[in-house]
Motif scaffolding. Structure first.
Motif, PDB file in Angstrom:
ATOM      1  N   THR A  99      34.781  24.867  42.990  1.00  0.00           N
ATOM      2  CA  THR A  99      35.452  26.152  43.077  1.00  0.00           C
ATOM      3  C   THR A  99      36.318  26.176  44.322  1.00  0.00           C
ATOM      4  O   THR A  99      35.969  25.591  45.350  1.00  0.00           O
ATOM      5  CB  THR A  99      34.443  27.322  43.133  1.00  0.00           C
ATOM      6  N   GLN A 100      37.458  26.840  44.211  1.00  0.00           N
ATOM      7  CA  GLN A 100      38.398  26.876  45.325  1.00  0.00           C
ATOM      8  C   GLN A 100      39.171  28.186  45.278  1.00  0.00           C
ATOM      9  O   GLN A 100      39.648  28.595  44.231  1.00  0.00           O
ATOM     10  CB  GLN A 100      39.366  25.702  45.207  1.00  0.00           C
ATOM     11  N   SER A 101      39.264  28.842  46.423  1.00  0.00           N
ATOM     12  CA  SER A 101      40.042  30.063  46.521  1.00  0.00           C
ATOM     13  C   SER A 101      40.872  29.993  47.790  1.00  0.00           C
ATOM     14  O   SER A 101      40.337  29.909  48.886  1.00  0.00           O
ATOM     15  CB  SER A 101      39.127  31.291  46.555  1.00  0.00           C
ATOM     16  N   THR A 102      42.187  30.013  47.627  1.00  0.00           N
ATOM     17  CA  THR A 102      43.078  29.995  48.797  1.00  0.00           C
ATOM     18  C   THR A 102      43.622  31.385  49.102  1.00  0.00           C
ATOM     19  O   THR A 102      44.550  31.534  49.884  1.00  0.00           O
ATOM     20  CB  THR A 102      44.246  29.020  48.553  1.00  0.00           C
ATOM     21  N   SER A 103      43.036  32.413  48.487  1.00  0.00           N
ATOM     22  CA  SER A 103      43.534  33.778  48.657  1.00  0.00           C
ATOM     23  C   SER A 103      42.952  34.462  49.886  1.00  0.00           C
ATOM     24  O   SER A 103      43.431  35.511  50.294  1.00  0.00           O
ATOM     25  CB  SER A 103      43.210  34.612  47.421  1.00  0.00           C
ATOM     26  N   GLY A 104      41.906  33.897  50.452  1.00  0.00           N
ATOM     27  CA  GLY A 104      41.244  34.547  51.569  1.00  0.00           C
ATOM     28  C   GLY A 104      39.994  35.292  51.139  1.00  0.00           C
ATOM     29  O   GLY A 104      39.174  35.675  51.955  1.00  0.00           O
ATOM     30  N   ASN A 107      34.647  33.316  46.757  1.00  0.00           N
ATOM     31  CA  ASN A 107      34.836  32.849  45.375  1.00  0.00           C
ATOM     32  C   ASN A 107      34.569  33.924  44.327  1.00  0.00           C
ATOM     33  O   ASN A 107      35.321  34.061  43.371  1.00  0.00           O
ATOM     34  CB  ASN A 107      33.957  31.634  45.103  1.00  0.00           C
ATOM     35  N   ALA A 110      37.310  36.687  44.243  1.00  0.00           N
ATOM     36  CA  ALA A 110      38.559  36.066  43.793  1.00  0.00           C
ATOM     37  C   ALA A 110      38.524  35.815  42.290  1.00  0.00           C
ATOM     38  O   ALA A 110      39.515  36.016  41.590  1.00  0.00           O
ATOM     39  CB  ALA A 110      38.799  34.767  44.544  1.00  0.00           C
TER      40      ALA A 110
END
Length: 133
Positions: A99-104, A107, A110
């Motif tokens: 899992t990856q979240s680059t939104s800040g 997980n 997001a």
């Protein structure tokens, strides 16, 4: 209650669509600075077009819906072929366990925020199903 649900759905879909349009504009034109009032103008513009279509070209709406349905099927096939041929390959572990979240956001939030847009496709189906009972 049904009237309020239809109005709320219309407002929500218009807001989501306007946000997507503004996002596409900011991606394609890096010098564009998105403002909140731009979304409001996009929503008003979309609603004006929809009202005018329903008032003056209502006979054209079934043809537009038919064209949209044909395009959905044809473009689904095109996109599947292109993505299957050109997409980078990852391992099954990466696809299903990473899992990856680059939104800040963390997980879980997001994932829920990202799920809002696809859920709109099911709102109309649910509303039609419940109205027939």
């Amino acid at each position: 209650m049904t009237w309020f649900a239809w109005i709320s759905t219309l407002a929500g879909v218009a807001n989501t669509t306007a946000t997507m349009i503004q996002g596409l504009a900011s991606v394609n034109y890096p010098e564009y600075e998105p403002k909140q009032w731009h979304i409001t103008l996009i929503i008003v513009g979309m609603l004006i077009v929809q009202v005018l279509m329903n008032m003056y070209t209502f006979w054209l709406i079934p043809w537009i819906e038919m064209l949209a349905g044909i395009l959905h099927i044809c473009l689904l096939i095109v996109f599947l072929v292109v993505l299957a041929a050109l997409a980078p390959r990852h391992t099954p572990e990466f696809v299903f366990l990473h899992t990856q979240s680059t939104s800040g956001w963390a997980n879980f939030p997001a994932w829920n925020i990202g799920l809002l847009t696809p859920v709109w496709g099911f709102v109309g189906t649910y509303t039609l199903y419940t109205r027939k009972k």
